[in-house]
Write an enzyme that holds these catalytic residues in place. Structure first.
Site, short mmCIF file in Angstrom:
data_model
loop_
_atom_site.label_atom_id
_atom_site.label_comp_id
_atom_site.label_asym_id
_atom_site.label_seq_id
_atom_site.Cartn_x
_atom_site.Cartn_y
_atom_site.Cartn_z
N SER A 198 0.71 -3.15 1.44
CA SER A 198 1.14 -3.12 2.85
C SER A 198 0.36 -4.13 3.70
CB SER A 198 1.03 -1.71 3.42
OG SER A 198 -0.24 -1.15 3.13
N HIS B 230 2.47 2.70 -4.37
CA HIS B 230 1.58 2.52 -3.20
C HIS B 230 1.70 3.77 -2.32
CE1 HIS B 230 -0.77 0.56 -0.21
NE2 HIS B 230 0.14 -0.21 0.36
N HIS C 34 -6.42 3.65 -9.53
CA HIS C 34 -6.46 2.71 -8.41
C HIS C 34 -6.66 1.30 -8.94
CE1 HIS C 34 -7.45 0.91 -4.54
NE2 HIS C 34 -6.78 1.94 -4.02
N ARG D 185 -11.82 8.86 0.29
CA ARG D 185 -10.78 9.45 1.16
C ARG D 185 -10.26 10.75 0.57
NH1 ARG D 185 -6.79 4.46 1.38
NH2 ARG D 185 -7.16 4.74 -0.85
N ASP E 247 -4.06 9.83 -2.15
CA ASP E 247 -2.79 10.58 -2.14
C ASP E 247 -2.87 11.90 -2.90
OD1 ASP E 247 -1.53 8.56 -0.68
OD2 ASP E 247 -1.22 7.39 -2.49
N1 CMX Z 1 -1.28 7.93 -14.79
C1 CMX Z 1 -0.87 7.38 -15.96
N2 CMX Z 1 -1.08 6.10 -16.30
C2 CMX Z 1 -1.79 5.35 -15.41
C3 CMX Z 1 -2.28 5.87 -14.21
C4 CMX Z 1 -1.98 7.21 -13.90
N3 CMX Z 1 -2.36 7.77 -12.76
N4 CMX Z 1 -2.93 4.88 -13.56
C5 CMX Z 1 -2.84 3.79 -14.34
N5 CMX Z 1 -2.14 4.08 -15.44
C6 CMX Z 1 -1.72 3.13 -16.50
C7 CMX Z 1 -0.91 2.03 -15.86
O1 CMX Z 1 0.45 2.42 -15.65
C8 CMX Z 1 -1.07 0.92 -16.86
O2 CMX Z 1 -0.19 1.17 -17.94
P1 CMX Z 1 0.59 -0.05 -18.68
O3 CMX Z 1 -0.50 -0.88 -19.28
O4 CMX Z 1 1.46 0.65 -19.65
O5 CMX Z 1 1.34 -0.78 -17.61
C9 CMX Z 1 -2.51 1.13 -17.34
O6 CMX Z 1 -2.84 2.49 -17.05
C10 CMX Z 1 -3.51 0.21 -16.68
O7 CMX Z 1 -3.34 0.32 -15.28
P2 CMX Z 1 -4.59 0.12 -14.29
O8 CMX Z 1 -5.08 -1.28 -14.47
O9 CMX Z 1 -5.56 1.22 -14.44
O10 CMX Z 1 -3.93 0.33 -12.86
P3 CMX Z 1 -3.10 -0.71 -11.99
O11 CMX Z 1 -4.07 -1.50 -11.19
O12 CMX Z 1 -2.10 -1.46 -12.79
O13 CMX Z 1 -2.28 0.28 -11.03
C11 CMX Z 1 -1.98 2.17 -9.66
C12 CMX Z 1 -2.92 1.03 -10.02
C13 CMX Z 1 -2.56 2.88 -8.42
C14 CMX Z 1 -0.61 1.59 -9.30
C15 CMX Z 1 -1.89 3.15 -10.86
O14 CMX Z 1 -3.16 3.72 -11.10
C16 CMX Z 1 -0.86 4.24 -10.65
O15 CMX Z 1 0.33 4.00 -10.93
N6 CMX Z 1 -1.28 5.46 -10.13
C17 CMX Z 1 -0.35 6.50 -9.80
C18 CMX Z 1 0.36 6.17 -8.49
C19 CMX Z 1 -0.58 6.30 -7.30
O16 CMX Z 1 -1.30 7.28 -7.15
N7 CMX Z 1 -0.53 5.31 -6.39
C20 CMX Z 1 -1.29 5.37 -5.14
C21 CMX Z 1 -2.41 4.35 -5.06
C22 CMX Z 1 -3.08 4.39 -3.72
C23 CMX Z 1 -2.28 3.56 -2.72
O17 CMX Z 1 -2.06 2.35 -2.95
O18 CMX Z 1 -1.85 4.10 -1.73
#
Ligand code: CMX
Length: 442
Positions: A249, A279, A325, A334, A380
């Site tokens: 954002s 996000h 994250h 947070r 979240d």
């Molecule tokens: N559950 C399951 N798998 C997860 C995970 C979770 N909570 N968090 C990361 N992973 C997975 C990723 O999907 C990724 O898998 P692939 O290699 O198959 O694509 C792997 O672990 C590595 O990811 P990462 O480097 O740890 O995380 P990213 O930087 O790519 O993504 C985020 C970060 C937040 C998008 C991810 O942790 C996620 O999808 N979390 C759940 C959604 C969430 O809570 N989002 C809110 C974030 C806060 C915000 O921005 O507001």
């Protein structure tokens, strides 16, 4: 003069303080560019190019800083420090105080917070064309789509566009951007409340009052009268406001703003990014997931039954919402501050108890799963349970609350982008062939 002198008089202290800070920061930036422009900060790897520029240090953002192990600081203040220094006459920190801090880099005095609170209250009236637009939208349209459209429509009154068309100097772009930003921040709670009441209630929204602060006005417009809910709004709107410049954002707002689109267009675009499930929409997804978990494990949930449910989520190829994250490598402060709020203010919330149990179980399961770089909860993971407890149960609306808050950081940064006269953003992209050529050279 492009905008009224009356407006300027009202925000004179804020503007004067910013003027002094901006003059000083411009000098620092000029020196950095002239004397140290060639200093390398980082080396970009192929991995970073194909993995969403993860960790690439390529943006100048003054309002906040995110440390993977310490979490967010707003102009140098951690969340506990903000709780101590920005609360005014309330228990929790005020978004108005936070906005002052983000804009000026200084903790405001009581009078300065009052000045900004009054200023925002005066600017809170929503123009007729935006009201007509919001009232014409279908109830099944997602509240974030409605908010983004509403924000875009406010651009019809943009002081920046008037100033730009009148040929104002580049060094003064920030002044009309400050005007637009104050108006946007002031109108967002009312617009969000109108969307809420149109979609979920009887379509009637009370007017904000000059008597209340932004959070109480927001709570009242949403139909609440509980002081603890207003305190939750203060905490919520403060802690979601900014998370350095690289998140979707903030980065989107910066990118669109760098083309000199007005702040309404820039933030409307930022909201569209916030509306993605990876996000800001994760708060909606998280509560949906928690409620399903609650149904399965019941009020007397145990760690084992939660672990089974989490493993099932992962087995189905889904992410566990609220965990992980892109930057943080520890529990999000947070999340912790919301857990504290629950402990302090609520003793009968079964969902909060499940959130606390999840915190014991999920990091372990995610570590065993071995994919997520950060197995700990983010912001979240808790927010939905608190809102649900107080009766705000329409979880498709949750990201709108995030959007009301994130405007503080995104608009403050846009003002500073203009104050520092940062150029249009234009990185370079590469083809796969180009990357392969680099790889072959190694
Ligand atoms: N559950 C399951 N798998 C997860 C995970 C979770 N909570 N968090 C990361 N992973 C997975 C990723 O999907 C990724 O898998 P692939 O290699 O198959 O694509 C792997 O672990 C590595 O990811 P990462 O480097 O740890 O995380 P990213 O930087 O790519 O993504 C985020 C970060 C937040 C998008 C991810 O942790 C996620 O999808 N979390 C759940 C959604 C969430 O809570 N989002 C809110 C974030 C806060 C915000 O921005 O507001």
């Amino acid at each position: 003069m492009i905008f009224s002198r009356a407006n300027f008089r009202r925000i004179s202290t804020l503007k004067q303080i910013m003027e002094a800070k901006i003059a000083e920061s411009r000098q620092r930036l000029t020196k950095l560019k002239k004397d140290h422009g060639n200093v390398p900060i980082d080396q970009v790897t192929i991995d970073q190019v194909v993995r969403g520029m993860r960790g690439m240090k390529a943006l100048l953002t003054e309002t906040s800083r995110l440390d993977p192990f310490k979490g967010i600081t707003f102009r140098g203040l951690s969340i506990p420090e903000c709780q101590q220094r920005l609360h005014g006459k309330y228990r929790e920190p005020m978004p108005e105080s936070m906005y002052w801090l983000l804009l000026t880099g200084e903790v405001p005095t009581f009078d300065q917070v009052e000045e900004l609170r009054g200023e925002l209250a005066k600017r809170s009236q929503i123009p007729a064309h935006t009201l007509d637009l919001l009232n014409s939208l279908p109830k099944h349209m997602h509240p974030m789509t409605q908010l983004s459209m509403g924000v875009l429509s406010l651009g019809a009154e943009s002081e920046f566009m008037k100033a730009y068309d009148a040929g104002v100097k580049k060094s003064e772009y920030w002044i009309s951007t400050l005007e637009d930003s104050l108006s946007l921040v002031a109108k967002l709670p009312g617009m969000a409340a109108i969307i809420y009441n149109n979609v979920y209630k009887d379509g009637k929204t009370c007017d904000p009052s000059i008597k209340y602060d932004l959070s109480e006005n927001f709570g009242r417009m949403l139909g609440f009268s509980d002081n603890n809910f207003f305190e939750l709004m203060r905490l919520y709107l403060t802690i979601h406001c900014d998370h350095e410049g690289g998140n979707v954002s903030s980065h989107t707002t910066h990118l669109v703003g760098s083309a000199l689109s007005d702040v309404y267009k820039a933030y409307s675009a930022g909201l569209n990014g916030l509306a993605g499930p990876l996000h800001g929409l994760a708060n909606q997804e998280c509560l949906k997931w928690l409620l399903e978990l609650w149904k399965v494990v019941g009020d007397n949930a145990e760690e084992d039954s939660i672990a089974v449910y989490v493993k099932e989520t992962l087995k189905n190829g889904k992410v566990v919402p609220g965990y992980g994250h892109a930057v943080l490598r520890v529990t999000d402060p947070r999340f912790l501050v919301q857990m504290e709020f629950a402990k302090k203010s609520i003793d009968d919330c079964p969902l909060c108890k499940i959130v606390a149990l999840c915190y014991k179980v999920i990091p372990r399961v995610l570590k065993e799963h071995g994919k997520a770089q950060n197995p700990y909860p983010n912001v979240d993971a808790h927010s939905g349970a608190l809102l649900y407890y107080y009766g705000l149960r329409e979880f498709e609306f949750y990201t709108v609350l995030f959007g009301v808050s994130r405007a503080l950081g995104c608009t403050a940064s846009t003002i500073w982008d203009r104050a520092l006269m940062l150029p249009i953003e234009r990185p370079a992209s590469m083809t796969m062939e180009g990357l392969e050529e680099f790889a072959a050279k190694e």
